[in-house]
Design an enzyme around this catalytic site. Structure first.
Site, PDB file in Angstrom:
ATOM      1  N   LYS A  29     -14.218 135.989   3.916  1.00  0.00           N
ATOM      2  CA  LYS A  29     -14.201 137.191   4.748  1.00  0.00           C
ATOM      3  C   LYS A  29     -13.985 136.840   6.218  1.00  0.00           C
ATOM      4  O   LYS A  29     -13.202 137.499   6.915  1.00  0.00           O
ATOM      5  CB  LYS A  29     -15.506 137.965   4.571  1.00  0.00           C
ATOM      6  N   GLN A  83     -20.227 135.047  15.881  1.00  0.00           N
ATOM      7  CA  GLN A  83     -19.632 136.302  16.334  1.00  0.00           C
ATOM      8  C   GLN A  83     -19.614 136.387  17.854  1.00  0.00           C
ATOM      9  O   GLN A  83     -18.602 136.774  18.446  1.00  0.00           O
ATOM     10  CB  GLN A  83     -20.389 137.481  15.731  1.00  0.00           C
ATOM     11  N   ASP A  87     -25.887 133.540   6.327  1.00  0.00           N
ATOM     12  CA  ASP A  87     -25.585 134.639   5.401  1.00  0.00           C
ATOM     13  C   ASP A  87     -26.070 134.369   3.987  1.00  0.00           C
ATOM     14  O   ASP A  87     -26.127 135.293   3.163  1.00  0.00           O
ATOM     15  CB  ASP A  87     -24.081 134.906   5.363  1.00  0.00           C
TER      16      ASP A  87
END
Length: 790
Positions: free
Chosen positions: A350, A503, A649
């Site tokens: 992803k 991020q 994650d």
């Protein structure tokens, strides 16, 4: 009569959420003028829901009135208004638009005669509003204080009294046009009426209503009538219609509508329809020229944007997933199983899929992407760049072709950019958009709009960006002012990140591509480096000095080929599944093993998992390998904090592994888990406790008391159940849902997981793949297929 009773019973089920209204009618007497489809359907809905003590109607067609009285729908009916109007406190005008002025004349007459109170609520259901207001002014001079123009956006192929359906308005919109002369309580009561029959009410001024409807309803009908007339006028018209494909039949269906009604609407809304037709003509000429010029890229961009927009805006308005609306409010019902085996391929990464869209769009030339993850989050990124004018072909079985527009080629979106549930999309795009010449707004679904965005907005402001977050918590929607309105470029900065976050790092590096000078980000721990690797793959120089990463503004990106490896975060669920289950051996092919992402492998190995890598190679600048994992006697450990950013994650499924391990597992330094799609520490702890696991929540982690039993020598002792059964609430967090699915391999009873529709954000096809290797996952969509939802 039996049919009427059946309809009433059905409506009692549909509207059982409004028992208060049934006990207390909103009106003493409602008068419906016109018993066509809309008027009769509203009458049935009012009757079924007990919204008025009496219900009367006026219609020129006596048989409709007689049927309404005979079937118990109406208390009285008449051919003229004066026959039935006495005692009415609501009039609903449901006649063709050109007949409304004559109805107003009748209403004024009964008001003057004293049969009707001057403050009676008067509304209509017509699809144009400007002419309704003009007709009322022509008749009354001063508009009645009870006049509330309205328009239900609902209909059906069949018309007339006998086509009525009380559920016609359920989940449909009703537009109410507020007038400065209208009594406020009239608006309130009409809103209550429409909401009680299942509609969603919204306010809009009359001029805007007519413009919107001209584009979305009147223009399509006009075009359908015109196309059918065009084909019928051909000399070979019989063959034209004989061989017409499904697309023609679907498009031209609305040309079977009542010509008189549409004749009246086209004249009633003349100005707005002509404007919409002129705009359409310009767009049609543009497409005509693209075909003449054989401009493949531009035509593909136009067609692709149109295809995606039709789906995108529906999802954005309803905050629903891109991939499968039917899966909303879905659940997994999982029976215990014991063994998983096989060789499987995991969907694409992803994180890399996001970045391939972003950098491919900003590059010069064409970028071909393979292995693209067609999940919710990545599709949100793809749609955002389409909205900003980038031509993207696909996705088609993981393949994309991106026609890059260069560093300064993005165009402003005409609407807010909708990120769905994707925090990665929003945070990385913030950096790109902060440097553009135009203003932007970023928004997401309900869940994303609760997540913190100041962690990227604050450092971007240090670079000179103008960003406004929402509320005291600093969440989205984010409003970003472009440099044309700020008057200066971003400035490169040195930024020490308070926490390791790929991020935040990526956001600032991407903003730095346009900044004046050098942008340097220093991270306290290593975090995933996909942005740095892909920038290099696109020919942009990145300097890496330990935990310091720098880019110089003003460079360019060059398109190329990007191969997206399988996602190790998705592979983690099956790695744990094989490790905790009996007699299992599972091979996952060509998984990305970027060293900034292999925390899951390192932690499982520390827990004594049997994992091996083979066929190691590089794809698109990223290391990949086949991962084989076998049944293991797992041991509880204290997880090194240095590995936390490398497995952030994967911790939900690692908590499942820790529950099956012998002894205690302690996680610290993972406060980041509390601001993901859910508070993953608390939500996982609640679920583990439901299934019988002792665990303790700490400020930045979790302590889990594993229930595994030591094996004898080389014996693998993982056959006995660790978990009980129960109902798990995932809080619509995809990783929570998939983690507890894995727990079923060591469960003694069935596990039900609520809210699994978001699994498609990262792992479309997860349940099917789980069943392929030996698990027993049943997907319950939550839809009762026995109910006719037409």
């Amino acid at each position: 009569m039996q049919k009427i009773n059946k309809t009433s019973n059905s409506q009692a089920q549909v509207y059982q959420a409004q028992p208060l209204i049934k006990a207390q009618p909103l009106f003493q007497q409602v008068c419906i003028i016109g018993l066509g489809l809309i008027g009769a359907s509203l009458a049935q809905a009012i009757k079924d829901n007990g919204l008025s003590k009496r219900l009367v109607a006026v219609d020129r067609y006596a048989p409709s009135l007689e049927a309404g009285i005979e079937q118990g729908l109406l208390d009285a009916g008449g051919l003229t208004l004066s026959e039935v109007i006495t005692g009415s406190d609501l009039i609903v005008i449901a006649v063709p638009v050109q007949a409304v002025e004559a109805v107003f004349v009748d209403i004024k007459g009964v008001m003057n005669s004293g049969q009707l109170a001057s403050d009676c609520i008067i509304t209509d259901v017509c699809s144009t509003k400007g002419n309704i207001i003009a007709a009322a002014k022509a008749v009354f001079t001063t508009l009645p204080i009870g006049l509330v123009p309205a328009h239900p956006i609902a209909g059906a192929e069949n018309s007339g009294y006998h086509a009525r359906r009380a559920e016609l308005f359920v989940n449909h919109s009703v537009i109410i046009c507020k007038l400065p002369t209208t009594n406020y309580m009239s608006i309130i009561k009409l809103r209550q009426l429409w909401e009680a029959v299942g509609a969603t009410v919204m306010a809009m001024d009359a001029e805007h209503h007519d413009s919107i409807l001209a584009h979305t309803s009147h223009l399509p009908h006009l075009l359908a009538f015109n196309l059918v007339e065009q084909l019928a006028s051909h000399d070979d018209n019989l063959d034209m219609f004989r061989y017409a494909a499904g697309g023609f039949r679907d498009f031209s269906r609305i040309a079977a509508s009542d010509p008189k009604m549409w004749h009246d609407i086209f004249f009633a809304n003349q100005s707005a329809i002509v404007s919409a037709l002129d705009e359409y003509s310009v767009c049609l000429q543009t497409m005509r020229q693209l075909i003449i010029d054989k401009d493949s890229t531009a035509l593909m961009g136009l067609l692709g944007r149109a295809q995606a927009a039709r789906r995108h805006f529906g999802h954005m308005l309803a905050s629903t997933p891109y991939t499968d609306i039917s899966a909303m409010s879905a659940s997994y019902v999982i029976s215990p199983s014991t063994t998983v085996t096989g060789t499987i391929a995991i969907p694409g990464d992803k994180s890399i899929s996001h970045r391939s869209i972003m950098l491919g769009s900003l590059a010069e030339g064409v970028t071909h992407v393979t292995g693209f993850l067609e999940g919710e989050d990545a599709l949100a990124t793809l749609q955002a760049f389409r909205d900003m004018g980038v031509t993207i072909e696909g996705p088609n079985k993981g393949r994309l072709t991106i026609h890059g527009v260069g560093m300064n080629g993005l165009k402003p979106s005409k609407t807010p950019l909708y990120m769905g549930n994707s925090g990665t999309s929003m945070r990385l795009l913030s950096g790109i958009l902060a440097a553009q010449a135009f203003d932007s707004v970023l928004t997401g679904d309900t869940s994303l709009n609760k997540r913190p965005m100041e962690r990227v907005a604050a450092p971007l402001r240090q670079m000179g960006a103008v960003i406004q977050s929402t509320g005291t918590s600093g969440t989205s929607p984010l409003s970003i002012t472009g440099r044309d309105n700020v008057g200066k470029l971003l400035q490169g900065i040195n930024y020490d990140m308070p926490v390791a976050s790929a991020q935040i790092k990526s956001c600032l590096l991407l903003a730095g591509l346009w900044a004046d000078g050098t942008t340097t980000v220093t991270q306290p721990e290593v975090s995933r480096d996909h942005t740095e690797r892909m920038l290099s793959a696109f020919g942009y120089e990145v300097t890496v000095d330990g935990n310091r990463i720098s880019v110089e503004g003003g460079g360019k990106l060059t398109g190329g080929d990007i191969a997206v490896p399988a996602d190790i975060s998705s592979a983690a669920f099956f790695m744990v599944a094989a490790a905790i289950s009996k007699g299992s051996e599972l091979t996952l092919t060509q998984v990305g093993v970027n060293p900034t992402r292999t925390g899951i492998i390192d932690i499982l190995k520390l827990m004594n998992a049997d994992i091996s890598l083979s066929n190691e190679t590089h794809v698109g600048g990223e290391p990949v390998a086949d991962i084989t994992i076998r049944s293991s006697n797992l041991m509880g450990i204290e997880i090194p904090e240095s590995l936390v950013p490398l497995a952030i994650d994967e911790f939900p499924v690692l908590f499942i592994a820790a529950s099956c391990a012998q002894g205690r597992t302690v996680l610290t330094g993972a406060k980041e888990l509390r601001v993901k799609e859910s508070d993953r520490i608390v939500v996982m702890a609640e679920g583990l406790q439901t299934l019988g696991i002792d665990c303790t929540v700490t400020e930045d982690g979790l302590i889990i008391e594993g229930k595994g039993i030591e094996g004898n020598g080389t014996e693998i002792n993982n056959s006995q159940p660790i978990f009980g059964g129960g109902h798990i609430v995932s809080h619509h967090d995809h990783r929570i849902a998939m983690s507890f699915t894995v727990a079923s391999l060591r469960a003694s009873q069935q596990i039900t997981i609520e809210g699994v529709e978001t699994v498609n954000t990262s792992f479309p096809g997860f349940a099917e793949l789980a069943n392929q290797i030996g698990m027993a996952v049943q997907v319950d969509s939550g839809i009762d297929n026995s109910i006719d939802n037409a």
